[in-house]
Design an enzyme around this catalytic site. Structure first.
Site, short mmCIF file in Angstrom:
data_model
loop_
_atom_site.label_atom_id
_atom_site.label_comp_id
_atom_site.label_asym_id
_atom_site.label_seq_id
_atom_site.Cartn_x
_atom_site.Cartn_y
_atom_site.Cartn_z
N HIS A 261 -12.00 35.51 37.81
CA HIS A 261 -12.06 34.06 37.61
C HIS A 261 -13.52 33.61 37.43
O HIS A 261 -13.86 32.94 36.44
CB HIS A 261 -11.43 33.36 38.82
CG HIS A 261 -11.48 31.87 38.78
ND1 HIS A 261 -10.41 31.11 38.39
CD2 HIS A 261 -12.47 30.98 39.05
CE1 HIS A 261 -10.73 29.82 38.43
NE2 HIS A 261 -11.98 29.72 38.84
N GLU A 262 -14.36 33.98 38.37
CA GLU A 262 -15.76 33.53 38.30
C GLU A 262 -16.47 34.16 37.10
O GLU A 262 -17.34 33.54 36.49
CB GLU A 262 -16.50 33.84 39.61
CG GLU A 262 -15.88 33.20 40.87
CD GLU A 262 -15.72 31.67 40.81
OE1 GLU A 262 -16.49 31.01 40.08
OE2 GLU A 262 -14.80 31.14 41.49
N HIS A 265 -15.95 31.96 34.21
CA HIS A 265 -16.92 30.85 34.19
C HIS A 265 -18.25 31.33 33.62
O HIS A 265 -18.88 30.66 32.80
CB HIS A 265 -17.15 30.33 35.61
CG HIS A 265 -16.07 29.43 36.14
ND1 HIS A 265 -15.69 28.28 35.49
CD2 HIS A 265 -15.31 29.50 37.26
CE1 HIS A 265 -14.74 27.68 36.21
NE2 HIS A 265 -14.48 28.41 37.27
N GLU A 293 -13.02 25.31 33.60
CA GLU A 293 -11.93 25.92 34.35
C GLU A 293 -10.93 26.60 33.41
O GLU A 293 -10.30 27.59 33.77
CB GLU A 293 -11.24 24.87 35.22
CG GLU A 293 -10.36 25.41 36.31
CD GLU A 293 -11.09 26.25 37.36
OE1 GLU A 293 -12.33 26.20 37.45
OE2 GLU A 293 -10.39 26.97 38.08
#
Ligand code: ZN
Length: 498
Positions: A261-262, A265, A293
């Site tokens: 997830h990160e 980003h 997001e």
């Protein structure tokens, strides 16, 4: 390039440099800062944010903007740059410098208090800080637009053009879609994911995280991974994107998907490049939190929880984890896609995730409308959890203390997460149209293929397009919750066989 644009860029870059120094102080506070240094750090952060603000409201910026806006022939990049600069300048000049520093100081202290309160499950420890932060957020909204509804003003800070009523309408559809899919899933035999809870040491999980960063194309010479209580990504410079994760010994999937997830980003930040001449300016910043997001969720869920991705990587993870030797690929993919109403947002499956956001959105709306006092938040949180998930909240650490956002003063941020899911599904749908053999490419380990699509259609533009323009340009239509519902229904019909 026009002389005035060059001057504006020069001033903007100084602001960006200071903002990155501020981000470094914040990153350090969350990762390595000794406990006793919290108060001093709050002063440092307040001072730097005061300087960032000073740069942002420099009267020369206002003069340059006014002069340039009258210019008869502006190129598209110049126009876009003036638009984003004007929006920020108008916002910043409405905020008194004392207020900016006060907000920085109080949120820095509130974050430390929140971390203590969460660890010790003591809402009373956090409550006085939360009172202050809420009061400051109301003042923030009032400075920016004294005639607007406070929550509308705050929402617009994160997603330009959004309002409470607009988001409520999208969420009503999303809630109906979610509950329909959830009831189909709950009518089927449930998935066994017990093997994901076999203990895996933090060292092993760290090696797996580093491997997954490579797998998705994270450029390690432009960033690093550290551990924190509440994972986040922060940008300290164009070539310095820091991501964080957490290792829960009996839940390997938590660190794996939080790292992906990160990384999503970070990939967005690494790919922003509207034009080299605008490097280090507002135009070279992400366009909105929801688009940000969308990138993390697309990598985490649409790619990271797909069978195609794991066809390439599962054997390696089995070897590194040492606990999955008796688990075949299909069982693993089923387990990482298990759907079950749960208490913690960051660990939620992608079907029930939106319900966590609706809960926060409804509470924030009441708080900002003075209909919910701080002392009543735990009870209101628990009642909504029962209503939406059918679950009892055993303690505030698993309830209203679970998220860092309110301590950071980020009221109005949560809806970005759910909007991000919707954007992600719409991009994903278009990506399949543009790349018919996408699944085969993923199965062959070629994550560079979706990354190239995202670079071209989303990342590179920075803030050149507004969010709604960006999604129209990339997919041919404005944001529609339909794609997310379709994505979930297609995927989970196959996973659960309904
Ligand atoms: Zn995120």
């Amino acid at each position: 390039m026009k002389k005035e644009i060059a001057s504006l860029i020069e001033l903007d870059r100084q602001r960006t440099l200071l903002a990155h120094i501020d981000a470094l102080l914040g990153w350090d506070q969350e990762t390595y800062l000794p406990k006793s240094a919290v108060d001093e750090r709050a002063e440092q952060i307040a001072l730097i944010q005061g300087l960032v603000h000073e740069k942002a409201v420099d009267p020369r910026v206002g003069q340059l903007l006014s002069a340039l806006e009258k210019h008869p022939d502006l190129e598209p990049l110049e126009k876009a740059y003036l638009r984003v600069s004007r929006r920020e300048y108008d916002k910043e000049t409405k905020l008194p410098p004392d207020f900016v520093m006060e907000l920085a100081r109080q949120t820095s202290l509130a974050q430390a208090a929140w971390a203590d309160a969460r660890r010790t499950n003591d809402f009373a420890l956090f409550a006085p800080h939360l009172e202050k932060v809420i009061e400051l957020n109301k003042r923030l909204a009032n400075y920016i637009n004294p005639h607007g509804r406070p929550y509308d003003v705050l929402l617009d800070l994160y997603e330009e053009g959004s309002t409470e009523a607009g988001i409520a309408a999208i969420f009503a559809q999303m809630k109906a879609d979610t509950l329909k899919i959830l009831s189909k899933i709950q009518s089927r035999p449930q998935v066994d994911d017990s093997f994901l809870h076999r203990p895996v040491s933090a060292d092993r999980q760290a090696r797996i995280s580093l491997y997954l960063m490579d797998a998705v194309g994270f450029e390690k010479d432009k960033g690093r991974l550290d551990t924190v209580a509440h994972p986040f990504t922060t940008t300290l410079g164009k070539s310095d994107i820091r991501i964080t994760t957490r290792y829960i010994e009996d839940f390997l999937a938590s660190s794996m998907f939080s790292t992906i997830h990160e990384s999503g980003h970070a990939l967005y930040e690494m790919g922003i490049d509207p034009d080299p001449e605008y490097s280090g300016t507002r135009l070279a910043e992400p366009v909105s939190m929801a688009i940000h997001e969308s990138q993390s969720r697309l990598w985490e869920n649409m790619i990271g929880r797909s069978k195609a991705f794991w066809e390439r990587h599962y054997a390696k993870i089995q070897e590194m984890a040492g606990t999955l030797d008796d688990v075949d690929l299909d069982s693993f993919v089923l387990a990482i896609n298990k759907v079950e109403p749960s208490l913690i947002r960051t660990e939620a499956d992608e079907v029930t995730y939106g319900l966590h956001i609706i809960l926060r959105f409804e509470l924030e709306s009441s708080i900002m409308a003075d209909k919910l006092a701080v002392k009543d938040i735990p009870e209101a949180w628990n009642a909504k959890t029962k209503e939406l998930f059918g679950l009892d909240v055993p303690n505030n650490s698993s309830g209203c203390l679970q998220d860092i956002h309110w301590s950071m003063g980020s009221f109005g941020y949560f809806p970005s997460y759910a909007l991000g899911n919707l954007y992600a599904a719409q991009f994903w749908h278009q990506m399949h149209k543009d790349i018919p053999d996408l699944e085969a490419q993923l199965a062959a380990g070629k994550t560079s293929v979706p990354l190239a699509w995202l670079r071209k259609n989303v990342h590179c533009h920075g803030s050149f397009y507004k969010p709604d323009e960006l999604v129209k340009k990339a997919t041919g239509e404005g944001l529609s919750p339909r794609y997310f519902a379709e994505y979930l229904d297609n995927k989970y019909a196959a996973v659960y066989g309904y």
